[in-house]
Scaffold this motif. Structure first.
Motif, PDB file in Angstrom:
ATOM      1  N   THR A  35       0.824  -1.188   0.000  1.00 33.39           N
ATOM      2  CA  THR A  35       0.000   0.000   0.000  1.00 33.39           C
ATOM      3  C   THR A  35       0.852   1.228   0.000  1.00 33.39           C
ATOM      4  OG1 THR A  35      -1.933   1.022   1.003  1.00 33.39           O
ATOM      5  CG2 THR A  35      -0.220   0.274   2.492  1.00 33.39           C
ATOM      6  N   ALA A  36       0.303   2.333  -0.447  1.00 32.42           N
ATOM      7  CA  ALA A  36       1.007   3.592  -0.417  1.00 32.42           C
ATOM      8  C   ALA A  36       0.060   4.632   0.086  1.00 32.42           C
ATOM      9  CB  ALA A  36       1.524   3.940  -1.811  1.00 32.42           C
ATOM     10  N   CYS A  37       0.517   5.881   0.100  1.00 32.09           N
ATOM     11  CA  CYS A  37      -0.245   6.895   0.767  1.00 32.09           C
ATOM     12  C   CYS A  37      -0.709   7.932  -0.219  1.00 32.09           C
ATOM     13  CB  CYS A  37       0.626   7.536   1.831  1.00 32.09           C
ATOM     14  SG  CYS A  37       1.527   6.309   2.776  1.00 32.09           S
ATOM     15  N   SER A  38      -1.989   8.286  -0.166  1.00 28.87           N
ATOM     16  CA  SER A  38      -2.528   9.274  -1.073  1.00 28.87           C
ATOM     17  C   SER A  38      -3.310  10.310  -0.304  1.00 28.87           C
ATOM     18  CB  SER A  38      -3.450   8.594  -2.094  1.00 28.87           C
ATOM     19  OG  SER A  38      -4.152   9.561  -2.831  1.00 28.87           O
ATOM     20  N   GLY A 253      -6.730 -11.483  -4.125  1.00 32.69           N
ATOM     21  CA  GLY A 253      -7.543 -10.447  -4.744  1.00 32.69           C
ATOM     22  C   GLY A 253      -7.076  -9.057  -4.381  1.00 32.69           C
ATOM     23  N   TYR A 254      -6.689  -8.876  -3.127  1.00 34.19           N
ATOM     24  CA  TYR A 254      -6.157  -7.582  -2.708  1.00 34.19           C
ATOM     25  C   TYR A 254      -4.862  -7.276  -3.441  1.00 34.19           C
ATOM     26  CZ  TYR A 254      -4.262  -3.933   0.318  1.00 34.19           C
ATOM     27  OH  TYR A 254      -3.710  -2.779   0.803  1.00 34.19           O
ATOM     28  N   THR A 261      -4.054  -0.859  -9.393  1.00 34.33           N
ATOM     29  CA  THR A 261      -4.040   0.554  -9.004  1.00 34.33           C
ATOM     30  C   THR A 261      -2.718   1.203  -9.366  1.00 34.33           C
ATOM     31  OG1 THR A 261      -5.585   0.148  -7.182  1.00 34.33           O
ATOM     32  CG2 THR A 261      -4.247   2.130  -7.051  1.00 34.33           C
ATOM     33  N   MET A 262      -1.623   0.512  -9.057  1.00 32.49           N
ATOM     34  CA  MET A 262      -0.309   1.079  -9.354  1.00 32.49           C
ATOM     35  C   MET A 262      -0.046   1.157 -10.853  1.00 32.49           C
ATOM     36  SD  MET A 262       2.238  -0.193  -6.373  1.00 32.49           S
ATOM     37  CE  MET A 262       2.160  -1.882  -6.939  1.00 32.49           C
ATOM     38  N   SER A 263      -0.573   0.198 -11.619  1.00 33.01           N
ATOM     39  CA  SER A 263      -0.354   0.237 -13.063  1.00 33.01           C
ATOM     40  C   SER A 263      -1.042   1.440 -13.693  1.00 33.01           C
ATOM     41  CB  SER A 263      -0.859  -1.059 -13.715  1.00 33.01           C
ATOM     42  OG  SER A 263      -2.271  -1.148 -13.650  1.00 33.01           O
ATOM     43  N   SER A 267      -1.391   5.850  -6.203  1.00 35.88           N
ATOM     44  CA  SER A 267      -0.920   5.205  -4.976  1.00 35.88           C
ATOM     45  C   SER A 267      -1.900   4.098  -4.607  1.00 35.88           C
ATOM     46  CB  SER A 267      -0.806   6.216  -3.839  1.00 35.88           C
ATOM     47  OG  SER A 267      -2.068   6.604  -3.366  1.00 35.88           O
ATOM     48  N   VAL A 268      -1.389   3.042  -4.039  1.00 35.58           N
ATOM     49  CA  VAL A 268      -2.225   1.877  -3.787  1.00 35.58           C
ATOM     50  C   VAL A 268      -3.137   2.047  -2.576  1.00 35.58           C
ATOM     51  CG1 VAL A 268      -0.779   0.243  -5.001  1.00 35.58           C
ATOM     52  CG2 VAL A 268      -0.297   0.777  -2.614  1.00 35.58           C
ATOM     53  N   GLU A 269      -3.134   3.215  -1.960  1.00 36.76           N
ATOM     54  CA  GLU A 269      -4.147   3.510  -0.947  1.00 36.76           C
ATOM     55  C   GLU A 269      -5.537   3.421  -1.568  1.00 36.76           C
ATOM     56  OE1 GLU A 269      -4.610   3.566   2.609  1.00 36.76           O
ATOM     57  OE2 GLU A 269      -2.927   4.940   2.490  1.00 36.76           O
ATOM     58  N   ASN A 270      -5.595   3.586  -2.886  1.00 36.28           N
ATOM     59  CA  ASN A 270      -6.873   3.525  -3.597  1.00 36.28           C
ATOM     60  C   ASN A 270      -7.380   2.103  -3.813  1.00 36.28           C
ATOM     61  OD1 ASN A 270      -7.223   6.457  -4.336  1.00 36.28           O
ATOM     62  ND2 ASN A 270      -5.235   6.087  -5.264  1.00 36.28           N
ATOM     63  N   ALA A 271      -6.550   1.120  -3.606  1.00 33.87           N
ATOM     64  CA  ALA A 271      -6.946  -0.270  -3.844  1.00 33.87           C
ATOM     65  C   ALA A 271      -7.906  -0.749  -2.767  1.00 33.87           C
ATOM     66  CB  ALA A 271      -5.721  -1.170  -3.890  1.00 33.87           C
TER      67      ALA A 271
END
Length: 324
Positions: A35-38, A253-254, A261-263, A267-271
């Motif tokens: 995960t990342a931060c958005s 799935g996650y 999301t990253m592709s 940021s993967v906070e959106n996933a």
């Protein structure tokens, strides 16, 4: 951590050091992390898991029955780290607490004597890998026994036993939706290990989580509560990352949602699908540390993200469990 290859993402050779690898990935929207931060992510796309499900870092008990006295808490209130104090060498408890509304990591590196934060930040931004290596007191894959990535409102405690004296940097390589790494926004901190060795004993264990080159094996009767030894019996560096899964979600799935999301350059906070719940960042072959858990009820996934760097497929060190 696991990310699927994409034509828009540059690859890096496996000889690249871990910190440089993370920095390169952060600058290209590719993170060795789930995960990342958005700061501007759509609230409707976030995990349904909330702060009320935060992990409670129950005080760890030593072999003599007392709390670990040699302990610090490192808090992430935003794009910074707040450190409660210093540690002594030896057995130590490190709690990472994320009080922000975004996900954060705390990659740890021991620095050479006299290295400043500004020097280290400039080295991370340099295209020359040797710029980072020249500032480090240990190899980049050294396992210090520190907590893994955390989602908003979560905290995690790890007990380590072999901390050496020195100055340690903490770095967050997650990015915002515009690709800015958190370390470039001020999220580089430090703590010191100084003084006489700790007199704390190794903690009692409620079971052993074993990581090897093929699998992560949870102890019999594991219910997500207690102090668990985490031992790497393999020949390579591994780790364990915990994820609290949303209702109906799976760890695979996650993982797919994060990669998609990253592709798209976000940021993967959106996933959708889960929330980072800590774990142990790096465990070297033959190393043992202890993970303190008091997980709320729910479904969880786990994996060794160190084994998910080179393939679009999930690593074999992956699985799920339920806490009732």
């Amino acid at each position: 951590m696991m990310n699927s290859p994409s034509p828009s993402r540059p690859s890096a050779p496996r000889s690249t050091g871990r910190l440089r690898w993370l920095a390169l990935l952060a600058s290209a929207f590719l993170l060795i992390g789930f995960t990342a931060c958005s700061s501007d992510s759509d609230a409707s796309a976030k995990s349904s898991t909330t702060e009320k499900d935060a992990v409670d870092a129950t005080p760890a008990k030593s072999g003599g029955g007392a709390d670990i006295a040699n302990a610090i808490t490192i808090t992430a209130p935003g794009m910074s780290y707040d450190v409660s104090g210093d540690l002594r060498p030896g057995v130590a408890a490190i709690t990472f607490k994320n009080t922000d509304d975004e996900s954060h990591m705390m990659v740890v590196a021991r620095l050479n004597d006299g290295v400043t934060r500004d020097q280290f930040e400039k080295a991370l931004e340099s295209p020359d890998e040797s710029a980072v290596n020249s500032l480090l007191a240990d190899p980049q894959d050294t396992g210090y026994g520190t907590p893994a990535e955390l989602g908003p409102g979560q905290q995690s405690t790890v007990i380590t036993q072999n901390l050496k004296e020195g100055n340690y940097a903490t770095i967050c390589f997650f990015t915002t939706d515009d690709g800015t790494p958190h370390f470039a926004m001020g999220m580089i901190g430090e703590f010191k290990v100084i003084g006489e060795p700790s007199t704390d004993e190794r903690p009692d264990s409620d079971g052993t989580i074993t990581i090897d080159d093929k699998a992560i094996t949870m102890p019999d009767g594991f219910e997500g509560k207690g102090t668990f030894a985490v031992e790497n019996t393999g020949a390579k560096v591994h780790n364990i990352q915990l994820v609290k899964l949303d209702d109906g979600a799976t760890i695979e799935g996650y993982l797919k949602a994060v990669n998609e999301t990253m592709s798209n350059g976000k940021s993967v906070e959106n996933a959708k699908g889960g929330l980072l719940m800590g774990g142990v960042d790096v465990v070297e072959p033959g190393q043992m540390v202890w993970l303190v858990l008091d997980l709320p009820a729910g479904n969880y996934g786990y994996l060794s993200t160190e084994d998910a760097q080179d393939s679009p497929k999930p690593p074999t060190q992956i699985g799920e469990f339920t806490v009732s």
